[in-house]
Design an enzyme around this catalytic site. Structure first.
Site, PDB file in Angstrom:
ATOM      1  N   LYS A  46       1.772  -8.248   5.745  1.00 41.81           N
ATOM      2  CA  LYS A  46       0.496  -8.212   5.017  1.00 41.81           C
ATOM      3  C   LYS A  46       0.560  -9.240   3.885  1.00 41.81           C
ATOM      4  CE  LYS A  46      -1.202  -3.877   6.397  1.00 41.81           C
ATOM      5  NZ  LYS A  46      -1.988  -4.237   7.573  1.00 41.81           N
ATOM      6  N   ASP A  79       3.888   0.831  11.414  1.00 40.42           N
ATOM      7  CA  ASP A  79       2.451   0.545  11.520  1.00 40.42           C
ATOM      8  C   ASP A  79       2.178  -0.523  12.587  1.00 40.42           C
ATOM      9  OD1 ASP A  79      -0.279   0.762  10.681  1.00 40.42           O
ATOM     10  OD2 ASP A  79      -0.054  -1.054   9.470  1.00 40.42           O
ATOM     11  N   HIS A 137       1.961  -2.290  18.171  1.00 38.37           N
ATOM     12  CA  HIS A 137       1.243  -3.517  18.536  1.00 38.37           C
ATOM     13  C   HIS A 137       2.184  -4.642  19.001  1.00 38.37           C
ATOM     14  CE1 HIS A 137      -2.104  -1.446  16.895  1.00 38.37           C
ATOM     15  NE2 HIS A 137      -1.973  -1.824  15.636  1.00 38.37           N
TER      16      HIS A 137
HETATM   17  C1  BG6 Z   1      -3.776  -1.297  12.554  1.00 35.85           C
HETATM   18  C2  BG6 Z   1      -2.866  -1.193  11.383  1.00 35.85           C
HETATM   19  O1  BG6 Z   1      -3.270  -0.571  13.650  1.00 35.85           O
HETATM   20  O2  BG6 Z   1      -3.914  -2.659  12.936  1.00 35.85           O
HETATM   21  C3  BG6 Z   1      -3.370  -2.034  10.232  1.00 35.85           C
HETATM   22  O3  BG6 Z   1      -2.759   0.172  10.983  1.00 35.85           O
HETATM   23  C4  BG6 Z   1      -3.621  -3.453  10.677  1.00 35.85           C
HETATM   24  O4  BG6 Z   1      -2.457  -2.009   9.154  1.00 35.85           O
HETATM   25  C5  BG6 Z   1      -4.471  -3.485  11.929  1.00 35.85           C
HETATM   26  O5  BG6 Z   1      -4.253  -4.154   9.621  1.00 35.85           O
HETATM   27  C6  BG6 Z   1      -4.586  -4.885  12.485  1.00 35.85           C
HETATM   28  O6  BG6 Z   1      -5.523  -4.899  13.519  1.00 35.85           O
HETATM   29  P1  BG6 Z   1      -6.528  -6.110  13.709  1.00 35.85           P
HETATM   30  O7  BG6 Z   1      -7.245  -5.799  14.967  1.00 35.85           O
HETATM   31  O8  BG6 Z   1      -7.372  -6.166  12.493  1.00 35.85           O
HETATM   32  O9  BG6 Z   1      -5.667  -7.313  13.840  1.00 35.85           O
END
Ligand code: BG6
Length: 482
Positions: free
Chosen positions: A335, A234, A239
């Site tokens: 998380k 994820d 990211h």
């Molecule tokens: C998403 C994930 O890509 O990014 C989520 O699937 C996560 O699990 C989210 O919470 C976080 O993004 P941001 O922009 O809220 O930091």
């Protein structure tokens, strides 16, 4: 002065879903407010729900109001102007009749945004291809597709091959929304626009790099998706690796999409496959995070009671290039942690100790912190002399906060991405080879983690004990999550 984006129709598959209302619609309101959408810009929402144009507009408006997107006058005007451009077609993605209807309806430049579950990506692109909708004879035809791009190397390669069988790479915009965040884009400018950073950005001066994306949220209503996915797929394989690429890439010769993506791909391909012994996986247990009570991960809705899915990952990653040989990159995400805090820490090497021998005071190594959220900015930790007649040292910070300097508003990050989609700039989108390089790097973990259990951590803490131990093993510590 930014130019208006060219006219186009934005077809959103999954128009009644969460992604559309939470991120795409607010970003469009902001673009409209700022005058960046052409008079010929239109939206066609497509989803399975029965309903008409008013149904989609009313449900979007209700959500935008409840979530504070329409509090300011400018945003209300933006929405009023946007609302008139929205139409809706209810249809089954598996029914060819839907695509024949779209063929009759659409002309000129079109973007197909796949705001759907990943299982629809391949079939939708096939159906668009079969219907001739990806043919660019009378205007550009682009596909925007959200992560996850596959669930491992094999499935990502298969998805890329399927998409590339129907459309050219220049038509495919793989969205990683972290790349739309203002501070993430700033990494390149801060690195390459300043002689100071450029001079020290290498293994002679940098001891190690930390990349943290800490969240307070638990899995909430996303249990079914998350339990099949986990933090590695994820967050880490996309990211966090995107952030790593921004920090570690070589300077591009030009700021154009292909040159930048070439450099990012090059460094991602130089990441060593991560060794399971250099990682820790965790899973939250009951506690409190972000002021909310959190239940045990395995007691969450739609999560298997015997789940082995990780909600936290810490990993030490090596990059095999001249610049980075010997400099570990420590990545961490989870998380239900103590705070929402995403940041990159560049920890520099110590100065030679001799001149300071016997001198009291704090003398931590210099540290540059690129703060991504919630407070976007840059923070440089330096050592100064404490005022007074004796020579003692103190550690202080030079701080730059984006919101204070420029007034950031409340961008979702999707504004830039949608604008770039319209103007056809692929800089901030992932290319097939970049996606595959990320999956290659984490492949050993996917394999190893079929066995064993994550280490528990109480919700509201900084993760499992093993995370601190991973750093302590190398004589280092994480910067506090705050
Ligand atoms: C998403 C994930 O890509 O990014 C989520 O699937 C996560 O699990 C989210 O919470 C976080 O993004 P941001 O922009 O809220 O930091």
């Amino acid at each position: 002065m930014i130019d208006r984006a060219p006219a186009a129709t934005l077809v959103i598959f999954g128009a009644t879903g969460d992604l559309t209302r939470r991120l795409i619609a607010p970003a469009l309101v902001h673009l409209m407010r700022d005058g960046l959408l052409d008079d010929g810009f239109k939206i066609l929402g497509v989803a399975r729900e029965m309903g008409d144009d008013a149904m989609l507009c009313d449900s979007l408006e209700k959500f935008l109001r409840e979530n504070g997107t329409l509090e300011e006058e400018g945003d209300q005007h933006g929405w009023s102007a946007l609302r008139h451009r929205i139409s809706y077609r209810s249809g089954d993605f598996a029914n060819p009749a839907l695509f024949s209807a779209l063929t009759a309806e659409l002309n000129g430049a079109v973007i197909f945004y796949l705001a759907t579950a990943p299982s629809f990506f391949g079939p939708l692109v096939d159906a668009l291809g079969d219907a001739g909708l990806l043919d660019e004879a009378d205007g550009f035809r682009r596909i925007a597709v959200e992560k996850p791009f596959g669930t491992d190397l094999a499935s990502a390669c298969a998805l890329n091959a399927r998409l590339l069988g129907r459309a050219a790479e220049t038509q495919i915009f793989r969205v990683d929304h972290f790349l739309g965040k203002e501070t993430v884009q700033n990494i390149m400018v801060a690195r390459f626009g300043n002689a100071l950073t450029g001079a020290v950005w290498n293994n002679r001066h940098i001891d190690h790099v930390q990349i943290t994306v800490a969240e307070t949220v638990a899995v909430g209503s996303r249990g079914a998706f998350y339990d099949a996915t986990g933090a590695l797929r994820d967050m880490v394989a996309n990211h966090l690796f995107q952030l790593l690429a921004m920090v570690a890439m070589e300077p591009p010769n030009r700021f154009d999409a292909e040159t930048i993506r070439d450099e990012k791909a090059r460094v991602l391909k130089a990441v060593h496959p991560v060794r399971p012994e250099d990682t820790v996986r965790g899973r939250y247990a009951a506690g409190e995070a972000g002021g909310q009570p959190v239940v045990d991960y395995r007691a969450e809705q739609n999560v298997a009671a015997d789940s082995r899915t990780e909600t936290f990952v810490a990993a030490k990653v090596a990059i095999d290039t001249f610049r980075w040989a010997g400099v570990p990159f420590y990545l961490r995400t989870g998380k239900a942690l103590a705070a929402r805090d995403s940041e990159i820490v560049i920890r520099f090497r110590d100065v030679p100790a001799a001149p300071f021998e016997g001198i009291e005071g704090e003398r931590p190594a210099n540290e540059l912190v690129i703060q991504i959220q919630p407070r976007e900015g840059l923070h440089l930790g330096i050592v100064v002399k404490r005022p007074g007649p004796t020579l003692t040292t103190a550690s202080v910070a030079l701080d730059f906060c984006y919101a204070e300097a420029f007034g950031l508003g409340r961008p979702t990050g999707y504004e830039t991405l949608i604008y770039d989609l319209l103007i056809g700039d692929q800089t901030l989108f992932q290319r097939a080879d970049m996606v595959e390089a990320c999956w290659t790097a984490v492949a050993p973990l996917i394999e190893a983690w079929r066995q064993g259990e994550p280490e528990d951590y109480a919700a509201g803490t900084t993760g499992p004990a093993g995370s601190g131990a991973l750093m302590a093993r190398d004589g280092r510590t994480w910067r506090a999550i705050a």
